[in-house]
Design an enzyme around this catalytic site. Structure first.
Site, mmCIF file in Angstrom:
data_model
loop_
_atom_site.group_PDB
_atom_site.id
_atom_site.type_symbol
_atom_site.label_atom_id
_atom_site.label_comp_id
_atom_site.label_asym_id
_atom_site.label_seq_id
_atom_site.Cartn_x
_atom_site.Cartn_y
_atom_site.Cartn_z
ATOM 1 C CE LYS A 106 33.207 59.408 -18.009
ATOM 2 N NZ LYS A 106 32.617 60.674 -17.530
ATOM 3 C CB THR A 118 31.229 64.251 -15.229
ATOM 4 O OG1 THR A 118 31.744 64.602 -13.949
ATOM 5 C CG2 THR A 118 31.925 65.094 -16.294
ATOM 6 C CE LYS A 161 33.435 66.522 -12.993
ATOM 7 N NZ LYS A 161 34.217 66.014 -11.904
#
Lengths: 300, 300
Positions: A243, A99, A175
């Site tokens: 994050k 990611t 994503k």
């Protein structure tokens, strides 16, 4: 089929990467893996793979390179500093499955393509469970030709492979959007619980009702019950959403897109982390709400 | 059974109330209805009920009074100003089934109980579809004795009856929490779509992927497809969430509870309403995001 990559370098053999690499081995790919941790390399060999002692050595002459590293900085380090990109065979396919921020993915893609290799932006969702069962969702941003080359490798790791666009970065965007929804859904479940608890409603009953109504979300049903546990087993940590919602907001900044709900949810994960709960299960974002909305100590 | 109310007054025969009253008639209750609109009263009579020309007349000597009015102010007007409460039989049960602020429900309950009647805080979810099929979820805040009296009536209208607490207002709180989740889930689906569209992702593909992943919510699957329609049939209007998230935030204020996500979502519904879309389907909150995040006109 000559276009099928047979020899695959796999860098990043963590909780997700290790089972993904093993699924490639099961599908008869020749997998050479690298990870900083010796134990991870040994586990790959035990599963029928090969280990290399550097990313460059793993990539040497390979038809494909799968990157399941922690972030974009690690992907850059492997590709450009450690020399893995230059070691790949001509026309090889680089699959970035971690990611990463969409803008970073675009920049890395440009550099990879300049070297004469294909780049396939292909982040995943489905967690460790999906990685083990080869049932990951994979969101691909890549030109059709590059996607076609990567497809057999992706099919070995996931059963829902979506070609969402021709531009690298578009997979990362999908994503990112996925994480936006997941993060907000966890935080709002905690917010709902917080309001109910203040009114003396049993949170377990609340989530039983909400889980069967139009108010339901996958995250409410999955994380909700863990919000009642004092310290549940960590499926994914608070700091992962610190994050990932950070990546969401960076993507919003880069695209000049206002994301008020994601921004508010990020604050709650940040607060939970700041309160010392960053390594706890992400359901524990509820602790930030409880810190805000607890009944005062002298309340009966 | 002597405790089963046989004669029921029903006030508020709108899109929800009319089918709920008809389900009571089907279960052999004697239903006398009142609504300001003559057409609504006629429809009840055609369905086998009785019509009264005032709320007080409908309530006269009844064992139970169901209130499916628009808001708490109307409930007060019916009970205390129009004289319906005083007209009920001694020990009758008042069921307030409209969505009202928990604090208002508590206050109304106190006044009803002072008159010697039972009060059952019993808001519903499930929409017109659930009202017609008698599959509503009903969230009850009431003392056990009052709940037991109301139960046969509630069972005729819903198939998921939850006794969430002994205090009136607790049912309203659970309904409020339900609306908090629903409103935020709709808004965040629009926010996700907005970010994806900015990156050139096809929104239909996006929602197909998200609908099958951990990012899914009931609202994303239901409202998401309608966000791609220019003016979908109205299932529930933007202004309903302007009102209901307003109730959520009022409940938060009353309980001194911070609700950052609900507050942010409310702003987006308010903006959509302010842009002239208040009467459109609530999926059209996406228009507020598009107003914020549209590509500039001179963008290629």
């Amino acid at each position: 089929m000559p276009t099928t990559p047979l020899s695959i370098a796999f860098v990043g053999l963590g909780a997700m990467g290790a089972p993904m690499a093993e699924n490639l081995i099961k599908r008869q790919f020749r997998v050479t893996g690298f990870d900083m941790r010796e134990s991870a390399r040994e586990a790959l060999v035990a599963a029928g793979g090969h280990a290399a002692d550097s990313a460059k050595a793993a990539a040497s002459g390979a038809d494909a390179l799968v990157l399941m590293v922690v972030n974009a900085a690690q992907a850059r380090a492997v590709l450009f500093e450690a020399g893995a990109l230059a070691a790949l065979s001509d026309g090889a396919v680089v699959m970035l499955m971690a990611t990463c921020p969409p803008g970073e993915v675009e920049a890395i893609a440009a550099e990879v393509v300049r070297s004469g290799r294909h780049f396939v932006d292909s982040p995943v969702s489905g967690g460790v469970v999906g990685a083990k069962a080869a049932t990951l969702s994979i969101m691909v941003g890549a030109p059709q030709e590059s996607f076609d080359k990567a497809r057999p490798v992706l099919d070995a790791m996931g059963d829902k492979v979506f070609h969402v666009g021709e531009r690298p970065g578009q997979g990362a965007t999908v994503k990112t959007v996925n994480q936006l929804l997941c993060g907000v859904h966890i935080a709002v479940a905690a917010e709902a619980l917080s309001l109910a608890e203040k009114a003396g409603i049993d949170g377990r009953v609340l989530f039983e009702i909400m889980g069967g109504s139009a108010a339901s979300s996958w995250m409410l049903r999955d994380r909700g019950p863990r919000m009642h546990e004092p310290d549940p087993t960590v499926a994914s940590a608070v700091d992962i959403f610190v994050k990932d919602l950070g990546i969401v907001l960076d993507a919003g900044r880069a695209a000049k897109t206002a994301l008020p709900l994601a921004a508010a949810a990020h604050q709650m994960f940040l607060a939970a982390s700041g309160l010392g709960h960053g390594a706890r299960d992400d359901s524990q974002v509820v602790r930030a709400y409880r810190a805000l909305n607890a009944k005062p100590a002298n309340d009966p």
